[in-house]
Scaffold this motif. Structure first.
Motif, PDB file in Angstrom:
ATOM      1  N   ALA A  62       0.926  -0.874  -0.219  1.00  0.00           N
ATOM      2  CA  ALA A  62       0.251   0.206   0.194  1.00  0.00           C
ATOM      3  C   ALA A  62       1.236   0.879   0.226  1.00  0.00           C
ATOM      4  CB  ALA A  62      -0.917   0.280   1.111  1.00  0.00           C
ATOM      5  N   THR A  63       2.236   0.903   0.113  1.00  0.00           N
ATOM      6  CA  THR A  63       3.077   2.811  -0.505  1.00  0.00           C
ATOM      7  C   THR A  63       3.084   2.170  -1.702  1.00  0.00           C
ATOM      8  OG1 THR A  63       4.372   1.937   1.729  1.00  0.00           O
ATOM      9  CG2 THR A  63       5.379   2.630   0.206  1.00  0.00           C
ATOM     10  N   LYS A  64       2.853   4.048  -1.500  1.00  0.00           N
ATOM     11  CA  LYS A  64       2.958   4.444  -3.270  1.00  0.00           C
ATOM     12  C   LYS A  64       4.366   5.570  -2.263  1.00  0.00           C
ATOM     13  CE  LYS A  64      -1.673   7.081  -2.630  1.00  0.00           C
ATOM     14  NZ  LYS A  64      -2.953   6.764  -2.958  1.00  0.00           N
ATOM     15  N   PRO A  65       4.107   6.985  -3.912  1.00  0.00           N
ATOM     16  CA  PRO A  65       4.583   7.990  -3.924  1.00  0.00           C
ATOM     17  C   PRO A  65       3.597   9.319  -2.646  1.00  0.00           C
ATOM     18  CG  PRO A  65       4.896   7.267  -5.923  1.00  0.00           C
ATOM     19  CD  PRO A  65       4.257   6.297  -5.259  1.00  0.00           C
ATOM     20  N   GLY A  66       4.767   9.927  -1.948  1.00  0.00           N
ATOM     21  CA  GLY A  66       3.452  10.704  -1.528  1.00  0.00           C
ATOM     22  C   GLY A  66       2.933  10.157   0.520  1.00  0.00           C
ATOM     23  N   ARG A  67       3.483   8.343   0.321  1.00  0.00           N
ATOM     24  CA  ARG A  67       2.783   7.489   1.168  1.00  0.00           C
ATOM     25  C   ARG A  67       3.120   6.188   1.756  1.00  0.00           C
ATOM     26  NH1 ARG A  67      -3.328   5.082   0.691  1.00  0.00           N
ATOM     27  NH2 ARG A  67      -2.223   3.634  -0.117  1.00  0.00           N
ATOM     28  N   SER A  68       4.005   5.911   2.996  1.00  0.00           N
ATOM     29  CA  SER A  68       4.979   4.836   3.643  1.00  0.00           C
ATOM     30  C   SER A  68       3.937   4.510   4.751  1.00  0.00           C
ATOM     31  CB  SER A  68       5.953   5.730   3.655  1.00  0.00           C
ATOM     32  OG  SER A  68       7.446   5.061   4.302  1.00  0.00           O
ATOM     33  N   LEU A  69       4.049   3.265   4.217  1.00  0.00           N
ATOM     34  CA  LEU A  69       2.993   2.606   5.453  1.00  0.00           C
ATOM     35  C   LEU A  69       4.068   0.997   6.321  1.00  0.00           C
ATOM     36  CD1 LEU A  69       0.992   4.180   4.225  1.00  0.00           C
ATOM     37  CD2 LEU A  69      -0.183   1.684   4.961  1.00  0.00           C
TER      38      LEU A  69
END
Length: 242
Positions: free
Chosen positions: A129-136
């Motif tokens: 679910a990690t993507k540019p602008g969001r790291s989980l």
């Protein structure tokens, strides 16, 4: 009208005098009503509190345009709910940091109670679910039993205490049939302690098991030892002296 200093001192002494006399006249506190003969018992019962789920916290680092954090937060929760786990994710903590590029950087913590069978691939789902602008990332996994699981065991333990008190009371009244002993007070103290196995060792076992069986949690459960100590007073009214 101003009073002389001597008159003020005399008035102060007169006002304080009744308090001093009252303190001198106060005697020892005596018990009111008929005295009881008492039998005091210390009872202790224990049992295991087990769980097959864990409290999981997922950390999310978000980089969003100014004023769009609300939408990004809702999208994050929707993503977590989309993991296919029968649970409810809640945002429990967040903080904002400045960004030189004009974006808002947010650190967000989401929490849920997750069945153990769903833990093995949770890290992979967070990474996916990690993507540019969001790291989980999975920040922590706590295998402590829930409050409801603890209360269910303590309810059972208190019932066991009541049963033992009933037996003691019956035995006491059988031995002293003319006295009529009754329960005067039960004072409970409860405690919980983790399994003797160290937490790090348990985590290693769980990690090894998850790697060996990617499809599930394998059935290991966290547990605590619940103990209830009860101070019990059984009393009968003392006979009147002839």
């Amino acid at each position: 009208m101003r009073l002389p200093l001597a008159a003020l001192l005399a008035a102060s002494l007169l006002a304080a005098a009744p308090v001093a006399v009252q303190a001198q006249d106060a005697g020892p506190i005596t018990r009111q009503g008929a005295a009881d003969d008492e039998v005091v018992l210390m009872l202790e019962v224990e049992d295991w509190v087990e769980t097959s789920s864990a409290t999981v916290r997922i950390s999310a680092d978000l980089a969003v345009e100014s004023g769009t954090f609300g939408a990004a937060r809702d999208e994050l929760v929707s993503t977590l709910q989309g993991f296919g786990i029968d649970t409810t994710w809640r945002i429990v903590q967040f903080s904002k940091q400045a960004d030189d590029a004009g974006f808002e950087r947010w650190s967000v913590m989401a929490e849920a109670r997750v069945p153990e069978a769903a833990l093995s691939d949770l890290s992979a789902k967070a990474k996916g679910a990690t993507k540019p602008g969001r790291s989980l990332t999975v920040a922590s996994i706590d295998y402590s039993p829930t409050m409801a699981e603890r209360e269910a065991v303590t309810d059972t333990l208190r019932t066991r205490v009541y049963e033992r008190v009933g037996k003691e009371l019956s035995a006491l009244n059988a031995a002293f049939a003319d006295r009529g002993f009754r329960v005067r007070m039960i004072d409970f103290t409860q405690s919980f302690r983790p399994m003797p196995m160290a937490k790090a060792e348990m985590q290693m076992m769980r990690s090894d098991m998850a790697q060996a069986a990617p499809g599930g949690g394998g059935g290991l459960a966290g547990a605590e030892k619940a103990t209830i100590t009860a101070r019990v007073h059984l009393a009968a009214t003392a006979p009147v002296a002839q």
